[in-house]
Design an enzyme around this catalytic site. Structure first.
Site, PDB file in Angstrom:
ATOM      1  N   HIS A   1      43.540  69.637 -26.302  1.00  0.00           N
ATOM      2  CA  HIS A   1      43.450  68.915 -27.576  1.00  0.00           C
ATOM      3  C   HIS A   1      44.550  69.362 -28.532  1.00  0.00           C
ATOM      4  O   HIS A   1      45.163  68.564 -29.228  1.00  0.00           O
ATOM      5  CB  HIS A   1      42.070  69.141 -28.203  1.00  0.00           C
ATOM      6  CG  HIS A   1      41.937  68.627 -29.596  1.00  0.00           C
ATOM      7  ND1 HIS A   1      41.662  67.308 -29.869  1.00  0.00           N
ATOM      8  CD2 HIS A   1      42.067  69.242 -30.788  1.00  0.00           C
ATOM      9  CE1 HIS A   1      41.621  67.144 -31.181  1.00  0.00           C
ATOM     10  NE2 HIS A   1      41.855  68.299 -31.763  1.00  0.00           N
TER      11      HIS A   1
ATOM     12  N   TYR B   1      37.200  73.929 -19.543  1.00  0.00           N
ATOM     13  CA  TYR B   1      36.168  72.890 -19.444  1.00  0.00           C
ATOM     14  C   TYR B   1      36.532  71.712 -18.548  1.00  0.00           C
ATOM     15  O   TYR B   1      35.762  70.767 -18.428  1.00  0.00           O
ATOM     16  CB  TYR B   1      35.757  72.406 -20.846  1.00  0.00           C
ATOM     17  CG  TYR B   1      36.894  71.877 -21.705  1.00  0.00           C
ATOM     18  CD1 TYR B   1      37.332  70.560 -21.582  1.00  0.00           C
ATOM     19  CD2 TYR B   1      37.537  72.696 -22.630  1.00  0.00           C
ATOM     20  CE1 TYR B   1      38.364  70.078 -22.360  1.00  0.00           C
ATOM     21  CE2 TYR B   1      38.572  72.216 -23.413  1.00  0.00           C
ATOM     22  CZ  TYR B   1      38.978  70.911 -23.276  1.00  0.00           C
ATOM     23  OH  TYR B   1      40.012  70.440 -24.045  1.00  0.00           O
TER      24      TYR B   1
ATOM     25  N   ARG C   1      43.550  62.236 -21.506  1.00  0.00           N
ATOM     26  CA  ARG C   1      44.346  63.192 -22.280  1.00  0.00           C
ATOM     27  C   ARG C   1      45.031  64.123 -21.285  1.00  0.00           C
ATOM     28  O   ARG C   1      44.377  64.758 -20.474  1.00  0.00           O
ATOM     29  CB  ARG C   1      43.412  63.976 -23.218  1.00  0.00           C
ATOM     30  CG  ARG C   1      44.163  64.600 -24.391  1.00  0.00           C
ATOM     31  CD  ARG C   1      43.204  65.304 -25.335  1.00  0.00           C
ATOM     32  NE  ARG C   1      42.622  66.454 -24.683  1.00  0.00           N
ATOM     33  CZ  ARG C   1      41.456  67.014 -25.030  1.00  0.00           C
ATOM     34  NH1 ARG C   1      40.746  66.516 -26.005  1.00  0.00           N
ATOM     35  NH2 ARG C   1      41.027  68.060 -24.394  1.00  0.00           N
TER      36      ARG C   1
HETATM   37  C1  LIG Z   1      35.303  65.079 -40.509  1.00  0.00           C
HETATM   38  C2  LIG Z   1      35.737  66.036 -39.442  1.00  0.00           C
HETATM   39  N1  LIG Z   1      34.800  66.661 -38.669  1.00  0.00           N
HETATM   40  C3  LIG Z   1      35.186  67.514 -37.697  1.00  0.00           C
HETATM   41  C4  LIG Z   1      36.511  67.759 -37.473  1.00  0.00           C
HETATM   42  C5  LIG Z   1      36.946  68.724 -36.399  1.00  0.00           C
HETATM   43  N2  LIG Z   1      37.534  68.008 -35.268  1.00  0.00           N
HETATM   44  C6  LIG Z   1      38.878  67.894 -35.125  1.00  0.00           C
HETATM   45  S1  LIG Z   1      39.301  67.005 -33.764  1.00  0.00           S
HETATM   46  C7  LIG Z   1      37.659  66.767 -33.340  1.00  0.00           C
HETATM   47  C8  LIG Z   1      37.284  65.992 -32.127  1.00  0.00           C
HETATM   48  C9  LIG Z   1      37.988  64.678 -32.058  1.00  0.00           C
HETATM   49  O1  LIG Z   1      37.670  64.046 -30.847  1.00  0.00           O
HETATM   50  P1  LIG Z   1      38.432  62.735 -30.441  1.00  0.00           P
HETATM   51  O2  LIG Z   1      38.348  61.782 -31.587  1.00  0.00           O
HETATM   52  O3  LIG Z   1      37.860  62.260 -29.145  1.00  0.00           O
HETATM   53  O4  LIG Z   1      39.939  63.211 -30.304  1.00  0.00           O
HETATM   54  P2  LIG Z   1      40.611  63.954 -29.033  1.00  0.00           P
HETATM   55  O5  LIG Z   1      39.958  65.304 -28.872  1.00  0.00           O
HETATM   56  O6  LIG Z   1      40.395  63.093 -27.853  1.00  0.00           O
HETATM   57  O7  LIG Z   1      42.048  64.064 -29.416  1.00  0.00           O
HETATM   58  C10 LIG Z   1      36.831  67.391 -34.267  1.00  0.00           C
HETATM   59  C11 LIG Z   1      35.335  67.403 -34.170  1.00  0.00           C
HETATM   60  C12 LIG Z   1      37.457  67.081 -38.282  1.00  0.00           C
HETATM   61  N3  LIG Z   1      38.768  67.233 -38.121  1.00  0.00           N
HETATM   62  N4  LIG Z   1      37.047  66.256 -39.260  1.00  0.00           N
END
Ligand SMILES: Cc1ncc(C[n+]2csc(CCOP(=O)(O)OP(=O)(O)O)c2C)c(N)n1
Ligand SMILES: [Mg+2]
Length: 203
Positions: free
Chosen positions: A124, A133, A120
Site C-alpha cells: 500500500h 498478508y 495492486r
Molecule cells: C477517513 C480516513 N480513515 C482512515 C484512513 C487510513 N487509511 C489510509 S489508506 C486506508 C485504506 C484504503 O483502502 P483502499 O481504498 O482499498 O486503498 P488501497 O489500500 O487499495 O490503496 C485507510 C483505512 C484515512 N486515510 N482516512
C-alpha cells in the site's frame, strides 16, 4: 464523494450538461461518506459517476473482511442506481461502461456505480510490508494482467502503437510529470486563512 455529489447537484440546479466523476478504493467504500453520497445522489437522480477501484485490499485488510455482500456493485441497489462490475484491467471495457454511465447522467436518468476490478502490484505504501498478508505468487500472477503491458501489446497488434510513438509518449509524460513536480515544489505554502475559504458563502 460529498464533493462530487455536490458538483452534480449544482450542475442539475444550473441546468448544465455536467456529469461529475469520482474514483476511490474499495477500502474507502466502507466509510460513511460513500454511502451518504450515493444515497443522496440516488434520491435526487444526480449526474454523478462513482468508480470504485477494487484491488481487493484496503492496506492489509482483504475483501472478505471488508464487505458483507459479494461485490461493491451490489451496494448500488440500496441506493436506487445501476451497479456495474467491470474488468478494470481492460481499458476498452472500462471506457464502454463509463460512456454509458455518462449518457445516463446527461439524459437525466441519474447516477451510476461502477466497480473496476484490478490489482495492486506493490505494498500500500512504503510503511506497509505486503509479504505479511499475501503470497508472492499472487502478486506475480497479478502483474501478468497489468493493463499497461497488455493494452500496449493490443495497440501494437492493431498497428496503433509503434516504437517511435511509444518513445514520444513516454517523453511527453515524463515532461508533464517533471513540470508538475517543479511547480509543486516551488509553490508557496497556503495562507492559514485559506482554510476558511469555500466553506461558507462569502457575502
Ligand atoms: C477517513 C480516513 N480513515 C482512515 C484512513 C487510513 N487509511 C489510509 S489508506 C486506508 C485504506 C484504503 O483502502 P483502499 O481504498 O482499498 O486503498 P488501497 O489500500 O487499495 O490503496 C485507510 C483505512 C484515512 N486515510 N482516512
Ligand atoms: Mg484497495
Amino acid at each position: 464523494m460529498p464533493h462530487a455529489v455536490g458538483v452534480s447537484l449544482a450542475a442539475k440546479m444550473d441546468k448544465k450538461d455536467i456529469v461529475s466523476f469520482v474514483t476511490l478504493g474499495e477500502g474507502s467504500s466502507n466509510q460513511g461518506d460513500f454511502h451518504e453520497g450515493l444515497n443522496f445522489a440516488g434520491v435526487h437522480k444526480l449526474p454523478v459517476i462513482t468508480m470504485v477501484e477494487n484491488n481487493k485490499y484496503a492496506i492489509s485488510v482483504p475483501l472478505k473482511k471488508q464487505l458483507a455482500c459479494e461485490q461493491v456493485s451490489d451496494r448500488a441497489k440500496g441506493y436506487g442506481m445501476p451497479g456495474i462490475t467491470v474488468d478494470g484491467n481492460d481499458p476498452l471495457a472500462v471506457y464502454d461502461v463509463v460512456k454509458q454511465a455518462r449518457e445516463r447522467g446527461i439524459s437525466g436518468e441519474g447516477p451510476t456505480l461502477i466497480e473496476a476490478i484490478t490489482d495492486r502490484y506493490t505494498a500500500h505504501s512504503s510503511d506497509d510490508d505486503d509479504r505479511l498478508y499475501r503470497e508472492k505468487g499472487e502478486v506475480e500472477a497479478a502483474k501478468k494482467k497489468d493493463a499497461l503491458q497488455s493494452f500496449a501489446v493490443y495497440l501494437r497488434d492493431t498497428g496503433v502503437l509503434t516504437d517511435e510513438k511509444e518513445e514520444a509518449l513516454h517523453k511527453e509524460v515524463e515532461q508533464i510529470v517533471n513540470d508538475a513536480t517543479d511547480y509543486a515544489e516551488q509553490a508557496p505554502y497556503a495562507e492559514p486563512e485559506d482554510a476558511l475559504k469555500y466553506v461558507y458563502e462569502e457575502v
